[in-house]
Scaffold this active site. Structure first.
Site, PDB file in Angstrom:
ATOM      1  N   ASP A 107       0.919  -1.054   0.253  1.00 48.77           N
ATOM      2  CA  ASP A 107       0.104  -0.100   0.022  1.00 48.77           C
ATOM      3  C   ASP A 107       0.905   1.241   0.033  1.00 48.77           C
ATOM      4  O   ASP A 107       2.028   1.351   0.577  1.00 48.77           O
ATOM      5  CB  ASP A 107      -1.091  -0.165   1.166  1.00 48.77           C
ATOM      6  N   GLY A 108       0.245   2.298  -0.716  1.00 49.90           N
ATOM      7  CA  GLY A 108       1.004   3.525  -0.507  1.00 49.90           C
ATOM      8  C   GLY A 108       1.616   4.045  -1.920  1.00 49.90           C
ATOM      9  O   GLY A 108       2.335   4.936  -1.735  1.00 49.90           O
TER      10      GLY A 108
ATOM     11  N   ARG B 159       0.411   7.589  -2.531  1.00 47.89           N
ATOM     12  CA  ARG B 159       0.693   8.898  -1.664  1.00 47.89           C
ATOM     13  C   ARG B 159       2.331   9.065  -2.077  1.00 47.89           C
ATOM     14  O   ARG B 159       2.939  10.129  -1.996  1.00 47.89           O
ATOM     15  CB  ARG B 159       0.399   8.431  -0.341  1.00 47.89           C
ATOM     16  N   TRP B 160       3.181   7.970  -2.358  1.00 52.01           N
ATOM     17  CA  TRP B 160       4.362   8.048  -2.665  1.00 52.01           C
ATOM     18  C   TRP B 160       4.510   9.140  -3.920  1.00 52.01           C
ATOM     19  O   TRP B 160       5.381   9.834  -3.943  1.00 52.01           O
ATOM     20  CB  TRP B 160       5.016   6.638  -3.206  1.00 52.01           C
TER      21      TRP B 160
ATOM     22  N   ARG C  28      -0.223   9.199  -9.597  1.00 49.26           N
ATOM     23  CA  ARG C  28      -0.454   8.011  -8.979  1.00 49.26           C
ATOM     24  C   ARG C  28       0.278   6.996  -9.895  1.00 49.26           C
ATOM     25  O   ARG C  28       0.844   5.907  -9.198  1.00 49.26           O
ATOM     26  CB  ARG C  28      -2.015   7.758  -8.600  1.00 49.26           C
TER      27      ARG C  28
ATOM     28  N   ASN D 232     -11.022  -2.469  -5.688  1.00 46.38           N
ATOM     29  CA  ASN D 232     -10.157  -1.448  -6.294  1.00 46.38           C
ATOM     30  C   ASN D 232     -10.946  -1.080  -7.638  1.00 46.38           C
ATOM     31  O   ASN D 232     -10.408  -0.262  -8.560  1.00 46.38           O
ATOM     32  CB  ASN D 232      -8.979  -1.928  -6.717  1.00 46.38           C
ATOM     33  N   TRP D 233     -11.846  -1.839  -8.104  1.00 47.54           N
ATOM     34  CA  TRP D 233     -12.439  -1.658  -9.432  1.00 47.54           C
ATOM     35  C   TRP D 233     -13.006  -0.211  -9.260  1.00 47.54           C
ATOM     36  O   TRP D 233     -13.632   0.481 -10.240  1.00 47.54           O
ATOM     37  CB  TRP D 233     -13.549  -2.433  -9.557  1.00 47.54           C
TER      38      TRP D 233
ATOM     39  N   ARG E  88       1.993  -4.721   5.920  1.00 46.66           N
ATOM     40  CA  ARG E  88       1.284  -3.866   5.519  1.00 46.66           C
ATOM     41  C   ARG E  88       2.089  -2.530   5.453  1.00 46.66           C
ATOM     42  O   ARG E  88       2.341  -1.816   6.597  1.00 46.66           O
ATOM     43  CB  ARG E  88      -0.185  -3.515   6.121  1.00 46.66           C
TER      44      ARG E  88
HETATM   45  C1  IPE Z   1      -5.571  -2.801  -0.238  1.00 41.46           C
HETATM   46  O1  IPE Z   1      -5.153  -1.365  -0.392  1.00 41.46           O
HETATM   47  C2  IPE Z   1      -5.543  -3.425  -1.652  1.00 41.46           C
HETATM   48  C3  IPE Z   1      -4.430  -3.699  -2.146  1.00 41.46           C
HETATM   49  C4  IPE Z   1      -2.977  -3.388  -1.654  1.00 41.46           C
HETATM   50  C5  IPE Z   1      -4.450  -4.162  -3.585  1.00 41.46           C
HETATM   51  P1  IPE Z   1      -6.292  -0.205  -0.502  1.00 41.46           P
HETATM   52  O2  IPE Z   1      -5.429   1.057  -0.690  1.00 41.46           O
HETATM   53  O3  IPE Z   1      -7.023  -0.565  -1.676  1.00 41.46           O
HETATM   54  O4  IPE Z   1      -6.961  -0.530   0.941  1.00 41.46           O
HETATM   55  P2  IPE Z   1      -7.852   0.642   1.592  1.00 41.46           P
HETATM   56  O5  IPE Z   1      -8.974   1.351   0.656  1.00 41.46           O
HETATM   57  O6  IPE Z   1      -7.101   1.911   1.900  1.00 41.46           O
HETATM   58  O7  IPE Z   1      -8.495  -0.115   2.652  1.00 41.46           O
HETATM   59  C1  IPE Z   2      -1.478   0.359  -3.389  1.00 43.11           C
HETATM   60  O1  IPE Z   2      -1.154   1.531  -3.461  1.00 43.11           O
HETATM   61  C2  IPE Z   2      -1.698  -0.034  -4.610  1.00 43.11           C
HETATM   62  C3  IPE Z   2      -3.168  -0.553  -4.901  1.00 43.11           C
HETATM   63  C4  IPE Z   2      -4.193  -0.900  -4.080  1.00 43.11           C
HETATM   64  C5  IPE Z   2      -3.358  -1.102  -6.274  1.00 43.11           C
HETATM   65  P1  IPE Z   2      -2.275   2.691  -3.301  1.00 43.11           P
HETATM   66  O2  IPE Z   2      -2.804   2.825  -4.616  1.00 43.11           O
HETATM   67  O3  IPE Z   2      -3.638   2.084  -2.417  1.00 43.11           O
HETATM   68  O4  IPE Z   2      -1.692   4.098  -2.664  1.00 43.11           O
HETATM   69  P2  IPE Z   2      -2.400   5.052  -1.649  1.00 43.11           P
HETATM   70  O5  IPE Z   2      -3.074   4.257  -0.583  1.00 43.11           O
HETATM   71  O6  IPE Z   2      -3.575   5.534  -2.407  1.00 43.11           O
HETATM   72  O7  IPE Z   2      -1.416   5.892  -1.307  1.00 43.11           O
HETATM   73 MG    MG Z   3      -3.960   2.375  -0.562  1.00 42.86          MG
END
Ligand code: IPE
Ligand code: IPE
Ligand code: MG
Length: 239
Positions: A15-16, A19-20, A28, A63-64, A186
């Protein structure tokens, strides 16, 4: 570093990425690209430490709901990885498996996954499980439906319904045959499961770090594994 307690199965909620990128004034999607580099590094680190199963949460069912441009970019990154990482798997005896639904996933990705799974199916050093279009609740519901279907089948045939204990239920999940994660990492400071391996994480150790996924490299691996090596797992008993 030598650690005497290496987790057999490490699972990561990567995750992140967004934001990175935002911190750097980038779109993004650059974060997701950089995150794909961390995936490669992660496989190498897992091999160095002798981890047997590495599970990576790459795309959740939820994520969809992101903007189409971002979803499309994530799909095309998946497709690129299926092509670009093949050599890494072949060179290092890594078995590749994808866990998740196929609904909605572009045909060429489904085909690419099938080909890579087939090409690596006999590899033994490590199994990489990529959770793609996955959610823990989906997996529990599909396992329960499979059991219900087997009960209906038995009733139709005039037989006793099949037994169902925890081990049997494990076998109905999409992760069948894979031991439960020992360590769940995480990144990005979030402290939630976000629908990842709900059943399988019953006794998993959790490790949270503020580091964003694109920055999760060798040093962070060492910190996570060092933390794990100091845990005492009790499984409800007294030591
Ligand atoms: C969890 O991250 C799913 C993946 C890392 C693929 P999200 O960024 O989708 O989770 P939430 O929405 O912050 O809980
Ligand atoms: C994790 O990074 C990748 C996926 C969930 C696909 P994010 O895209 O959730 O990044 P943040 O949480 O918005 O920073
Ligand atoms: Mg995220």
């Amino acid at each position: 570093m030598t650690l005497d307690n290496i987790p057999r199965h490490v699972a990561i909620i990567m995750d992140g990425n967004g934001r990175w990128a935002r911190q750097r004034g980038l779109n993004r999607i650059f974060g997701h690209r950089q995150g794909a580099e961390s995936v490669r590094e992660c496989c190498k680190q897992a091999l160095v430490y002798g981890v047997e199963y590495l599970s990576l949460f790459a795309f959740s069912e939820e994520n969809w709901g992101r903007p189409k441009e971002e979803v499309d970019a994530l799909m095309s990154l998946m497709l690129d990885s299926l092509i670009n990482e093949k050599k890494l798997f072949l060179d290092n005896d890594i078995r590749f498996r994808v866990i998740g639904k196929t609904d909605g996933v572009p045909e060429e990705i489904i085909r690419g996954i099938g080909e890579l799974e087939e090409a690596t199916k006999d590899f033994k050093t490590m199994t990489l499980l990529v959770f793609f279009n996955y959610s823990g609740k989906w997996d529990i519901v599909q396992a329960a439906s499979a059991y219900a279907a087997s009960v209906a089948e038995a009733v139709r045939a005039g037989e006793n319904p099949p037994a169902l204990d925890r081990g049997d239920f494990d076998g109905l999940l999409a992760t069948s045959g894979v031991p439960d994660p020992d360590l769940l990492i995480r990144t990005s400071g979030e402290k939630r499961l976000s629908n990842f391996m709900l059943w399988q994480c019953a006794y998993t150790e959790f490790y949270f770090t503020d580091v964003f996924w694109p920055d999760f490299r060798e040093k962070e691996w060492a910190s996570a594994l060092e933390s794990y090596s100091n845990r005492e797992r009790r499984y409800g008993k007294i030591k």
